[in-house]
Every structure is written in structure tokens, then in C-alpha cells.
Design a protein around this motif. Structure first.
Motif, PDB file in Angstrom:
ATOM      1  N   VAL A  18      19.848  16.907 -44.294  1.00  0.00           N
ATOM      2  CA  VAL A  18      19.134  18.078 -44.821  1.00  0.00           C
ATOM      3  C   VAL A  18      17.636  17.958 -44.576  1.00  0.00           C
ATOM      4  O   VAL A  18      16.980  18.912 -44.110  1.00  0.00           O
ATOM      5  N   LYS A  19      17.062  16.801 -44.868  1.00  0.00           N
ATOM      6  CA  LYS A  19      15.623  16.611 -44.680  1.00  0.00           C
ATOM      7  C   LYS A  19      15.249  16.650 -43.201  1.00  0.00           C
ATOM      8  O   LYS A  19      14.158  17.123 -42.841  1.00  0.00           O
ATOM      9  N   THR A  20      16.141  16.187 -42.340  1.00  0.00           N
ATOM     10  CA  THR A  20      15.877  16.236 -40.892  1.00  0.00           C
ATOM     11  C   THR A  20      15.913  17.673 -40.393  1.00  0.00           C
ATOM     12  O   THR A  20      15.015  18.127 -39.668  1.00  0.00           O
ATOM     13  N   ILE A  21      16.955  18.412 -40.786  1.00  0.00           N
ATOM     14  CA  ILE A  21      17.049  19.825 -40.392  1.00  0.00           C
ATOM     15  C   ILE A  21      15.860  20.604 -40.945  1.00  0.00           C
ATOM     16  O   ILE A  21      15.328  21.506 -40.290  1.00  0.00           O
ATOM     17  N   PRO A  25      12.007  24.464 -39.249  1.00  0.00           N
ATOM     18  CA  PRO A  25      12.165  25.750 -39.952  1.00  0.00           C
ATOM     19  C   PRO A  25      12.628  26.898 -39.069  1.00  0.00           C
ATOM     20  O   PRO A  25      13.303  27.810 -39.557  1.00  0.00           O
ATOM     21  N   ASP A  26      12.281  26.865 -37.779  1.00  0.00           N
ATOM     22  CA  ASP A  26      12.751  27.930 -36.878  1.00  0.00           C
ATOM     23  C   ASP A  26      14.273  27.906 -36.766  1.00  0.00           C
ATOM     24  O   ASP A  26      14.925  28.956 -36.742  1.00  0.00           O
ATOM     25  N   PHE A  27      14.812  26.706 -36.687  1.00  0.00           N
ATOM     26  CA  PHE A  27      16.265  26.556 -36.600  1.00  0.00           C
ATOM     27  C   PHE A  27      16.928  27.038 -37.883  1.00  0.00           C
ATOM     28  O   PHE A  27      17.934  27.753 -37.850  1.00  0.00           O
ATOM     29  N   VAL A  28      16.361  26.662 -39.030  1.00  0.00           N
ATOM     30  CA  VAL A  28      16.899  27.092 -40.324  1.00  0.00           C
ATOM     31  C   VAL A  28      16.814  28.609 -40.447  1.00  0.00           C
ATOM     32  O   VAL A  28      17.765  29.273 -40.874  1.00  0.00           O
ATOM     33  N   GLY A 105      21.085  26.659 -50.608  1.00  0.00           N
ATOM     34  CA  GLY A 105      19.907  25.800 -50.690  1.00  0.00           C
ATOM     35  C   GLY A 105      19.096  25.600 -49.421  1.00  0.00           C
ATOM     36  O   GLY A 105      17.899  25.311 -49.505  1.00  0.00           O
ATOM     37  N   MET A 106      19.695  25.764 -48.247  1.00  0.00           N
ATOM     38  CA  MET A 106      18.930  25.557 -47.013  1.00  0.00           C
ATOM     39  C   MET A 106      17.832  26.611 -46.847  1.00  0.00           C
ATOM     40  O   MET A 106      16.917  26.431 -46.039  1.00  0.00           O
ATOM     41  N   ASN A 107      17.909  27.690 -47.615  1.00  0.00           N
ATOM     42  CA  ASN A 107      16.859  28.713 -47.552  1.00  0.00           C
ATOM     43  C   ASN A 107      15.494  28.163 -47.964  1.00  0.00           C
ATOM     44  O   ASN A 107      14.461  28.754 -47.632  1.00  0.00           O
ATOM     45  N   TYR A 108      15.468  27.056 -48.679  1.00  0.00           N
ATOM     46  CA  TYR A 108      14.201  26.432 -49.048  1.00  0.00           C
ATOM     47  C   TYR A 108      13.412  25.986 -47.815  1.00  0.00           C
ATOM     48  O   TYR A 108      12.198  25.816 -47.888  1.00  0.00           O
ATOM     49  N   TYR A 109      14.112  25.797 -46.701  1.00  0.00           N
ATOM     50  CA  TYR A 109      13.487  25.208 -45.523  1.00  0.00           C
ATOM     51  C   TYR A 109      13.202  26.213 -44.413  1.00  0.00           C
ATOM     52  O   TYR A 109      12.853  25.829 -43.304  1.00  0.00           O
TER      53      TYR A 109
END
Length: 354
Positions: A18-21, A25-28, A105-109
């Protein structure tokens, strides 16, 4: 590897992934927030949105009961068996961590909104004062238009369900450069945990597992339109509290309903005055004297409500949530709620939102 070690080890792997992804932010933004998440959220709200109660709150209640049952069952010799009990706790955390990031939760990134809109979040004291002036004039005008008496507090005549339905109208009027946050399929509920939420200091929350927007129905109703629009913003895939306050303000202000507009502008005025007071102590006094007595009564209603529920529990949860936000790309923590003022000021210039 023994089975009891699998999920705890998986937790460590998840955190690293998660921290690596999150470093991309463009990928997320394109792969998750605009790709996978909207489809998943649509299905979740379609399946659960029609229920007249909060399905997520019921699930939470059951899980809390199971937690207490587990604690009671292991109360004797808990620390003696610390290794097995610790692994069991980490296993549950691992499961929650996985579904939290998968379902929301990935929306945080994702890419910060101010970068996408080219908004300068920082502002000068003079800009803030100009903004306060505009918010003050607009709030006073709306209060007088609604009550016909500048000394009467605004009382929203709608039920909470009517507020949830009306909130959709503001999202239909969202500006063209914010079209990605248009709202589809309503799933907004009055939280079954409104009493605990009051003691925790929360006006609402998004259940990341069921994608239901939860509103604390006990707090002053004049604040509910803005809170509803804020939680809906979380449903559209926004993690940042400041950005949700911004989208919540814009959509409530764009709503044709006067009560929604009043909720938005009084909210922005209150936060802007607070920010000015933090910069220059005592500088908000001159503005307070010019605010209609009816508006001040609403402000006092809100202050008195939260004061009534102020306990060490509230302090603990504020500390917990502050650190939770900081651990999830929200470096301002709880202070982020007030940071939306900079977004509104910078959005196409001060006072561009009608």
C-alpha cells in the motif's frame, strides 16, 4: 509456516504494498479512484442504498459484540497467552486492513484536488478577511430571507430523509471542472450510532466497507445539509477531509434550497472566523458584531451541543483519528477540516461560488 502466522505476515506485506503504491498517485488516481473504485461503489450503493437502516452499523454492532465476547472468553490468562492472542488480533487487523484499502482506503493516495484544479491553498490575511466579508454578507442575507427576522435562529423544517434526498440536487449542479464527483445512486443513512458519534465528536462518517454515508442525526439540524454533502463527497472517492469539506460546501451552496445554502455559508463563515482568530487573536470580534443575532444563535446551538458531549472519550477519539489521518497521507490530521477555506478562496478566486 504455521497457519496462525499467515495473516500477520500478510499484514506486513500489505502495508509495504500500500505504501509503495501510494508513492504513485497518478496510478492510484487513474487505476483505482477513477477505474476500479467507482464501479465497486456503484454496486455497493445499489445493493444497500434502498435499505431504510444502516446495514454497516448493524455489522459493526455484531462485530463489537463478537469482540467483547472474545475478550471475555480470553480474559483469564490473557497476558500469559500473549503470543497467540497477539497473533489473533493481528490476523483480524490484517483482514480489516485488506478490505479497507480494497473497498475505499486507496483513495487517500490519489492526486490532491488542489493540484488537479491548480489551486493555491495558502492565502494571506487580507484574502481571508475578504473571504469572511463575503461569507458574512451572504450568511446574513440567507438567514434574513429564511426567517424574516435577523434575531431568529434558522430551523430546518425537513426530516433527515428529506435532507438526504435534497442533497442530490446540489450534486446535480456541481461545476463542470468537478464533474468527476457527480453523485449516482443514493445511500445515505442516519447512523444508528449517533449517540456514540456525538461523544466521539463526529458529525458523520463513511462506512468504507458498505459505502453508506452515515449522518449523526442528533446534532443541530441546520448543519446536516453540509454534513450530508461532505459524507457524499467521501462516497465519490475523496479521502481528504479538507477536500470533502470543499466539495460539501460547493454542492450545498449550489443547491437551490435556501436551507442548504445557509448550512454551507454559515459553515464556511464559522471556520473562516476560527482561522482568522488563530492567526490574529481577537481579530474576529469586529466581524462577530456584524453577524445577525439569528446566525449567532445557530452558532451557539452548535457550540452548546458539542460541549454537552465533550468528555475524555471525545479527546481520545480526536487523538486517535488525528493520527489515523496522518498515517494515511493527511499530514494536517484533524486540522485538515479547516484547510478547506484555502481551497474555497483559491477556487476561481474569492467568492466565485454563489
Amino acid at each position: 509456516m504455521k497457519r496462525k502466522f499467515i495473516l500477520p505476515v500478510f499484514l506486513l506485506i500489505q502495508i509495504i504494498v500500500v505504501k509503495t503504491i501510494g508513492l504513485f498517485p497518478d496510478f492510484v488516481e487513474n487505476g483505482y479512484s477513477k477505474g476500479f473504485y467507482p464501479k465497486l461503489a456503484f454496486v455497493s450503493r445499489k445493493v444497500l442504498g434502498w435499505l431504510p437502516f444502516s446495514f454497516g452499523d448493524v455489522i459493526y454492532f455484531i462485530l463489537i459484540l463478537l469482540l467483547f465476547r472474545w475478550i471475555w472468553k480470553h480474559r483469564i490468562g490473557f497476558f500469559k497467552e500473549w503470543k497467540d492472542n497477539g497473533l489473533a488480533i493481528l490476523s483480524w487487523v490484517s483482514v480489516f486492513y485488506f478490505f479497507f484499502h480494497l473497498l475505499w482506503g486507496m483513495n487517500y493516495y490519489r492526486i490532491p484536488l488542489h493540484e488537479k484544479l491548480n489551486i493555491e491553498k495558502e492565502y494571506s490575511v487580507d484574502q481571508l478577511k475578504v473571504f469572511i466579508e463575503k461569507m458574512l454578507v451572504k450568511t446574513n442575507a440567507l438567514q434574513l430571507q429564511i426567517t424574516k427576522n435577523d434575531s431568529v435562529a434558522v430551523v430546518i423544517p425537513y426530516s433527515h430523509d428529506e435532507i438526504y434526498n435534497l442533497a442530490l440536487k446540489g450534486y446535480e449542479n456541481i461545476p463542470s471542472d468537478l464533474q468527476e464527483f457527480r453523485y449516482e445512486v443514493k445511500s445515505i443513512k442516519s447512523s444508528l450510532f449517533s449517540y456514540p458519534l456525538s461523544y466521539m465528536g463526529f458529525g458523520g462518517y463513511l462506512n468504507p466497507f458498505t459505502n453508506e454515508a452515515q449522518v449523526n442525526y442528533l446534532k443541530p439540524k441546520y448543519t446536516s445539509p453540509l454534513t450530508t454533502c461532505h459524507e457524499m463527497a467521501h462516497q465519490t472517492g475523496i479521502g481528504s477531509e479538507s477536500e470533502c469539506n470543499f466539495i460539501g460546501f460547493v454542492t450545498a451552496a449550489k443547491n437551490e434550497d435556501l436551507y442548504f445554502q445557509y448550512s454551507a455559508y454559515s459553515f464556511a463563515l464559522r471556520y473562516a472566523l476560527h482561522n482568522l482568530e488563530m492567526i490574529q487573536e481577537g481579530s474576529s470580534e469586529s466581524y462577530l458584531k456584524r453577524i445577525n443575532k439569528g446566525v449567532l444563535k445557530n452558532f451557539e446551538e452548535n457550540r452548546a451541543f458539542w460541549k454537552e458531549y465533550q468528555t475524555p472519550i471525545n479527546t481520545f477519539f480526536e487523538y486517535f483519528y488525528d493520527n489515523f489521518l496522518k498515517a494515511n497521507q493527511q499530514k494536517d490530521g484533524m486540522e485538515g477540516y479547516s484547510k478547506f477555506v484555502g481551497l474555497v478562496i483559491g477556487y476561481k478566486g474569492v467568492g466565485s461560488v454563489p
